[in-house]
Design a protein around this motif. Structure first.
Motif, PDB file in Angstrom:
ATOM      1  N   ASN A   1       5.114  -2.181  -8.547  1.00  0.00           N
ATOM      2  CA  ASN A   1       3.724  -1.865  -8.877  1.00  0.00           C
ATOM      3  C   ASN A   1       3.213  -2.638 -10.085  1.00  0.00           C
TER       4      ASN A   1
ATOM      5  N   LYS B   1       2.299   1.752  -3.533  1.00  0.00           N
ATOM      6  CA  LYS B   1       1.347   2.341  -4.472  1.00  0.00           C
ATOM      7  C   LYS B   1       1.272   3.861  -4.333  1.00  0.00           C
ATOM      8  N   LYS B   2       1.456   4.345  -3.101  1.00  0.00           N
ATOM      9  CA  LYS B   2       1.348   5.784  -2.846  1.00  0.00           C
ATOM     10  C   LYS B   2       2.707   6.481  -2.901  1.00  0.00           C
ATOM     11  N   TYR B   3       3.750   5.694  -3.089  1.00  0.00           N
ATOM     12  CA  TYR B   3       5.094   6.242  -2.934  1.00  0.00           C
ATOM     13  C   TYR B   3       5.493   7.102  -4.123  1.00  0.00           C
ATOM     14  N   SER B   4       6.025   8.263  -3.821  1.00  0.00           N
ATOM     15  CA  SER B   4       6.553   9.163  -4.843  1.00  0.00           C
ATOM     16  C   SER B   4       8.038   9.354  -4.564  1.00  0.00           C
TER      17      SER B   4
ATOM     18  N   GLU C   1       0.835  -1.198   0.000  1.00  0.00           N
ATOM     19  CA  GLU C   1       0.000   0.000   0.000  1.00  0.00           C
ATOM     20  C   GLU C   1       0.874   1.254   0.000  1.00  0.00           C
ATOM     21  N   LYS C   2       1.984   1.181   0.733  1.00  0.00           N
ATOM     22  CA  LYS C   2       2.914   2.310   0.725  1.00  0.00           C
ATOM     23  C   LYS C   2       3.584   2.458  -0.634  1.00  0.00           C
TER      24      LYS C   2
END
Length: 262
Positions: free
Chosen positions: A163, A21-24, A18-19
Motif C-alpha cells: 500500500n 487496499k481493502k484487505y484486513s 484494489e483488494k
C-alpha cells in the motif's frame, strides 16, 4: 532462459491492488512460525539470521500473493503434538475450518464451543481456529521455490509495503524487490520484515529467470474435509480428552454418508 530487463514473464498477472487496499489481515490464535530455509544448530534450535527472499506474484486463481488458510489443530491421540493423525499413518495434519472456507457448520468450531461451555479449557484452547497465509517464495540462498505458511504478523507488514506508493507491487519478477525477514526469537518466534531498496529480477542459480513460473496456485493446496470425515477424525483423536462421540452422537467406528469436498 534469461529474462530481458523489464520484461514480464507470460504468467505474470500482477497483484489485485484494489483488494490489497481493502484487505484486513485476520488475526487468530497463533502468530508464530519459521522459515523452511532455516537450518538448526547443534542444539536443534532454529537459527535467527536474516533471510533474503522474494515473495512471488499470484498464480492461477490467486488475486493476492498469499492464500488465507483457517485451520484447527489439537494434540491428537497418535502422538503428533498439535496435529491430527489417522491410525496407521505417520503424517500429521490440521483440519481446514469449514465455516471460514465454505460457510458450512464446522465440527471443530462446534467442539471448541462445547469445550468452552463445559469447562474443558485446555481442549478449547487447542481447537481454536488459527490462520496461516500460504505464499510462494524464492529464497535467494539456494534459488529454490518454497510454499511458506507465513504468520499474520508477516502479512501485516507486507500489506503495508504494497500500500506504500513508493514501493508498490514488489512481487514483479523483473522489477520487484526482495524482502529481508528475520525471526525474533526473543519475541515468541515473530518476524521483522524489511524490503530491499534495490530492485532486482528473480534469477535462479543457473542464471535463468523463468523458474518462478513453476510455483503453484496455492488455492488448490487447501484440503477440505467433509463434515462426516472431520467428525470421525475428531472422535478418533480426542475421545480420550473429552466425550467427543457423545457431542456428535457417533462412535469411533461410525461413518455417515456425506459428500466429500475435493
Amino acid at each position: 532462459m534469461v529474462v530481458k530487463k523489464n520484461a514480464a514473464p507470460t504468467r505474470y498477472k500482477g497483484v489485485n491492488m484494489e483488494k490489497v487496499k481493502k484487505y484486513s489481515v485476520p488475526r487468530r490464535f497463533a502468530d508464530s512460525g519459521w522459515l523452511p530455509i532455516y537450518g538448526k544448530d547443534a542444539k536443534g534450535k532454529y537459527n535467527d539470521e536474516p533471510v533474503l527472499l522474494r515473495l512471488l506474484p499470484p498464480m492461477g486463481d490467486m488475486d493476492l500473493p498469499w492464500v488465507e488458510h483457517h485451520i484447527h489443530y489439537a494434540d491428537g491421540r497418535y502422538g503428533s503434538q498439535r496435529f491430527f493423525q489417522k491410525a496407521g499413518e505417520d503424517f500429521g495434519f490440521g483440519l481446514t475450518c469449514l465455516a471460514q472456507h465454505t460457510g458450512e457448520p464446522c465440527p471443530a468450531c462446534e467442539l471448541q464451543e462445547w469445550a468452552e461451555q463445559n469447562d474443558q479449557g485446555e481442549l478449547a484452547e487447542q481447537l481454536r481456529c488459527n490462520v496461516r497465509f500460504y505464499c510462494n517464495v524464492v529464497f535467494r540462498e539456494d534459488g529454490k521455490i518454497y510454499s511458506w505458511g507465513a504468520p499474520s504478523g508477516v502479512i501485516t507488514q507486507v500489506v503495508a509495503f504494497l500500500n506504500n506508493p513508493k514501493i508498490g507491487d514488489f512481487t514483479h519478477p523483473t522489477t520487484g524487490r526482495d524482502l529481508i525477514v528475520q525471526k525474533q526469537t526473543a519475541n515468541r518466534g515473530r518476524f521483522n520484515v524489511q524490503y530491499d531498496p534495490d530492485r532486482s529480477p528473480i534469477l535462479t542459480p543457473d542464471g535463468g529467470g523463468e523458474k518462478w513460473e513453476e510455483a503453484r496456485d496455492l488455492t488448490k493446496a487447501i484440503k477440505l474435509w467433509s463434515r462426516d470425515d472431520m467428525i470421525q477424525i475428531l472422535v478418533e483423536n480426542l475421545q480420550a480428552q473429552a466425550p467427543v462421540g457423545k457431542v456428535f452422537g457417533v462412535t469411533s467406528s461410525h461413518k455417515t454418508a456425506g459428500r466429500k469436498h475435493k
